[in-house]
Motif scaffolding. Sequence first.
Motif, PDB file in Angstrom:
ATOM      1  N   ALA A   1      51.797  49.290  35.155  1.00  0.00           N
ATOM      2  CA  ALA A   1      50.579  49.209  35.976  1.00  0.00           C
ATOM      3  C   ALA A   1      49.414  49.821  35.211  1.00  0.00           C
ATOM      4  O   ALA A   1      49.518  50.922  34.661  1.00  0.00           O
ATOM      5  CB  ALA A   1      50.785  49.937  37.294  1.00  0.00           C
ATOM      6  N   LEU A   2      48.302  49.093  35.182  1.00  0.00           N
ATOM      7  CA  LEU A   2      47.084  49.595  34.549  1.00  0.00           C
ATOM      8  C   LEU A   2      45.992  49.712  35.620  1.00  0.00           C
ATOM      9  O   LEU A   2      45.827  48.817  36.454  1.00  0.00           O
ATOM     10  CB  LEU A   2      46.614  48.677  33.426  1.00  0.00           C
ATOM     11  CG  LEU A   2      47.494  48.721  32.169  1.00  0.00           C
ATOM     12  CD1 LEU A   2      48.483  47.564  32.187  1.00  0.00           C
ATOM     13  CD2 LEU A   2      46.647  48.662  30.903  1.00  0.00           C
ATOM     14  N   VAL A   3      45.256  50.825  35.575  1.00  0.00           N
ATOM     15  CA  VAL A   3      44.230  51.078  36.590  1.00  0.00           C
ATOM     16  C   VAL A   3      42.901  51.412  35.914  1.00  0.00           C
ATOM     17  O   VAL A   3      42.868  51.871  34.772  1.00  0.00           O
ATOM     18  CB  VAL A   3      44.631  52.253  37.507  1.00  0.00           C
ATOM     19  CG1 VAL A   3      45.849  51.907  38.337  1.00  0.00           C
ATOM     20  CG2 VAL A   3      44.882  53.503  36.684  1.00  0.00           C
TER      21      VAL A   3
ATOM     22  N   LEU B   1      48.833  53.672  33.905  1.00  0.00           N
ATOM     23  CA  LEU B   1      48.814  54.662  34.981  1.00  0.00           C
ATOM     24  C   LEU B   1      49.889  55.723  34.863  1.00  0.00           C
ATOM     25  O   LEU B   1      49.615  56.918  35.012  1.00  0.00           O
ATOM     26  CB  LEU B   1      48.955  53.933  36.331  1.00  0.00           C
ATOM     27  CG  LEU B   1      49.048  54.816  37.574  1.00  0.00           C
ATOM     28  CD1 LEU B   1      47.809  55.692  37.707  1.00  0.00           C
ATOM     29  CD2 LEU B   1      49.219  53.967  38.810  1.00  0.00           C
ATOM     30  N   ARG B   2      51.116  55.309  34.607  1.00  0.00           N
ATOM     31  CA  ARG B   2      52.206  56.282  34.569  1.00  0.00           C
ATOM     32  C   ARG B   2      51.974  57.331  33.480  1.00  0.00           C
ATOM     33  O   ARG B   2      52.166  58.541  33.720  1.00  0.00           O
ATOM     34  CB  ARG B   2      53.546  55.578  34.335  1.00  0.00           C
ATOM     35  CG  ARG B   2      54.736  56.527  34.320  1.00  0.00           C
ATOM     36  CD  ARG B   2      56.046  55.770  34.174  1.00  0.00           C
ATOM     37  NE  ARG B   2      56.324  54.967  35.347  1.00  0.00           N
ATOM     38  CZ  ARG B   2      56.897  55.438  36.456  1.00  0.00           C
ATOM     39  NH1 ARG B   2      57.237  56.723  36.524  1.00  0.00           N
ATOM     40  NH2 ARG B   2      57.143  54.644  37.469  1.00  0.00           N
ATOM     41  N   PHE B   3      51.550  56.889  32.299  1.00  0.00           N
ATOM     42  CA  PHE B   3      51.323  57.833  31.203  1.00  0.00           C
ATOM     43  C   PHE B   3      50.242  58.855  31.574  1.00  0.00           C
ATOM     44  O   PHE B   3      50.444  60.063  31.415  1.00  0.00           O
ATOM     45  CB  PHE B   3      50.906  57.075  29.940  1.00  0.00           C
ATOM     46  CG  PHE B   3      50.519  57.985  28.801  1.00  0.00           C
ATOM     47  CD1 PHE B   3      51.491  58.606  28.031  1.00  0.00           C
ATOM     48  CD2 PHE B   3      49.182  58.237  28.519  1.00  0.00           C
ATOM     49  CE1 PHE B   3      51.136  59.465  26.991  1.00  0.00           C
ATOM     50  CE2 PHE B   3      48.819  59.082  27.485  1.00  0.00           C
ATOM     51  CZ  PHE B   3      49.800  59.695  26.724  1.00  0.00           C
TER      52      PHE B   3
ATOM     53  N   LYS C   1      53.547  63.064  39.568  1.00  0.00           N
ATOM     54  CA  LYS C   1      54.774  62.278  39.599  1.00  0.00           C
ATOM     55  C   LYS C   1      54.442  60.866  40.083  1.00  0.00           C
ATOM     56  O   LYS C   1      53.734  60.689  41.075  1.00  0.00           O
ATOM     57  CB  LYS C   1      55.790  62.927  40.533  1.00  0.00           C
ATOM     58  CG  LYS C   1      57.148  62.262  40.521  1.00  0.00           C
ATOM     59  CD  LYS C   1      58.118  63.004  41.441  1.00  0.00           C
ATOM     60  CE  LYS C   1      59.480  62.326  41.442  1.00  0.00           C
ATOM     61  NZ  LYS C   1      60.431  63.024  42.355  1.00  0.00           N
ATOM     62  N   VAL C   2      54.976  59.856  39.380  1.00  0.00           N
ATOM     63  CA  VAL C   2      54.641  58.462  39.691  1.00  0.00           C
ATOM     64  C   VAL C   2      55.890  57.660  40.024  1.00  0.00           C
ATOM     65  O   VAL C   2      56.910  57.774  39.348  1.00  0.00           O
ATOM     66  CB  VAL C   2      53.918  57.789  38.494  1.00  0.00           C
ATOM     67  CG1 VAL C   2      53.500  56.371  38.866  1.00  0.00           C
ATOM     68  CG2 VAL C   2      52.711  58.603  38.073  1.00  0.00           C
ATOM     69  N   GLU C   3      55.791  56.847  41.078  1.00  0.00           N
ATOM     70  CA  GLU C   3      56.868  55.920  41.434  1.00  0.00           C
ATOM     71  C   GLU C   3      56.274  54.551  41.741  1.00  0.00           C
ATOM     72  O   GLU C   3      55.136  54.447  42.226  1.00  0.00           O
ATOM     73  CB  GLU C   3      57.651  56.429  42.657  1.00  0.00           C
ATOM     74  CG  GLU C   3      58.576  57.582  42.334  1.00  0.00           C
ATOM     75  CD  GLU C   3      59.546  57.883  43.465  1.00  0.00           C
ATOM     76  OE1 GLU C   3      59.725  57.003  44.340  1.00  0.00           O
ATOM     77  OE2 GLU C   3      60.103  58.992  43.470  1.00  0.00           O
ATOM     78  N   TRP C   4      57.060  53.507  41.464  1.00  0.00           N
ATOM     79  CA  TRP C   4      56.630  52.127  41.709  1.00  0.00           C
ATOM     80  C   TRP C   4      57.459  51.532  42.834  1.00  0.00           C
ATOM     81  O   TRP C   4      58.688  51.602  42.815  1.00  0.00           O
ATOM     82  CB  TRP C   4      56.790  51.285  40.441  1.00  0.00           C
ATOM     83  CG  TRP C   4      56.672  49.803  40.670  1.00  0.00           C
ATOM     84  CD1 TRP C   4      57.693  48.901  40.757  1.00  0.00           C
ATOM     85  CD2 TRP C   4      55.465  49.052  40.835  1.00  0.00           C
ATOM     86  NE1 TRP C   4      57.207  47.633  40.966  1.00  0.00           N
ATOM     87  CE2 TRP C   4      55.830  47.697  41.019  1.00  0.00           C
ATOM     88  CE3 TRP C   4      54.117  49.385  40.847  1.00  0.00           C
ATOM     89  CZ2 TRP C   4      54.905  46.682  41.207  1.00  0.00           C
ATOM     90  CZ3 TRP C   4      53.180  48.376  41.042  1.00  0.00           C
ATOM     91  CH2 TRP C   4      53.567  47.042  41.212  1.00  0.00           C
ATOM     92  N   GLN C   5      56.794  50.975  43.838  1.00  0.00           N
ATOM     93  CA  GLN C   5      57.481  50.275  44.929  1.00  0.00           C
ATOM     94  C   GLN C   5      57.161  48.794  44.825  1.00  0.00           C
ATOM     95  O   GLN C   5      56.007  48.393  44.950  1.00  0.00           O
ATOM     96  CB  GLN C   5      57.026  50.822  46.293  1.00  0.00           C
ATOM     97  CG  GLN C   5      57.703  50.110  47.467  1.00  0.00           C
ATOM     98  CD  GLN C   5      57.290  50.673  48.809  1.00  0.00           C
ATOM     99  OE1 GLN C   5      57.670  51.795  49.161  1.00  0.00           O
ATOM    100  NE2 GLN C   5      56.506  49.917  49.561  1.00  0.00           N
TER     101      GLN C   5
END
Length: 286
Positions: free
Chosen positions: A177-179, A243-245, A253-257
């Motif tokens: 994911a990129l934001v 985004l995660r990086f 803390k990052v999670e993807w749903q």
Amino acid sequence: MKKAISTSLVAILLATSVPAALAADLESKGKGNGKPEVKAEATEKTKETSVKESDTDTDSDDENSTEASTESKIKDVKLKKELIELRQELKHAAEITEDQKAKYEQLVAELEKTTDKHGALEVQLELLQRTYQKGDHTPFKKLGELLENTGSTEVSAFVDGKQVKADVAPFVQGGRALVPVRAISSALKAEVNWKPETRSVEITRGEKSITLFLDKKEASVDGKTISLDTAPVLKNGRVFLPLRFISEQLNAKVEWQEEGKIVIIDDIQASQESEQDTDSDDTSAK
């Protein structure tokens, strides 16, 4: 004399045979034409009765449809009234009670039964922002379901239960994911500087400093070079970062749903800072 008798006999026979033949002909016509006329008349009456019954059924369907539409409108008005009353209750409340939370959940369930799917989504978002507890991602399951039901295909990101607002939506590239850089930095309360001469972005939060370069799978974190799975890109006039990086480097803390395409971010550093402030206040009070 015999001739006269013969002539009279013929006349008598003709006189009796003609009415008989005529009667037979009439009887034949009655058998051939009379009954179809009666049948045709009966058929017309059947058709007329069928049309009347059909009209009655149509009128009944229209009445049922109108009643259902009226009931639906009344229910929508009632639910909106309940939502307004609930918002008024919470207007000056510091925290939401379990009873108020249950009212929100009930409203979502009731709205979901109606055609107002977007209304259900709006209330679920409001519930999420008011009641979110870090680490408890249960509310996002219902949110993802509602997003899919409304036909949403965009990626959305949330930090501590609050949606990251951006003028351009995040997207997924290469499974990452990129934001927009300013949107995520604002949500995580970090400073951002764009350096056009080196086509790089510098992000600072507290003592942490991160530098990323456009179209380059390499970043500098506190002076150390780190490889990236996905390079920052320029799209629609905006710089997008992995985004995660970024989140993990800024102590989040990052999670993807997958359901609803949601990025869930818990800001660990903000929690730690809040706890430190609380401890400091307690010490000062003593």
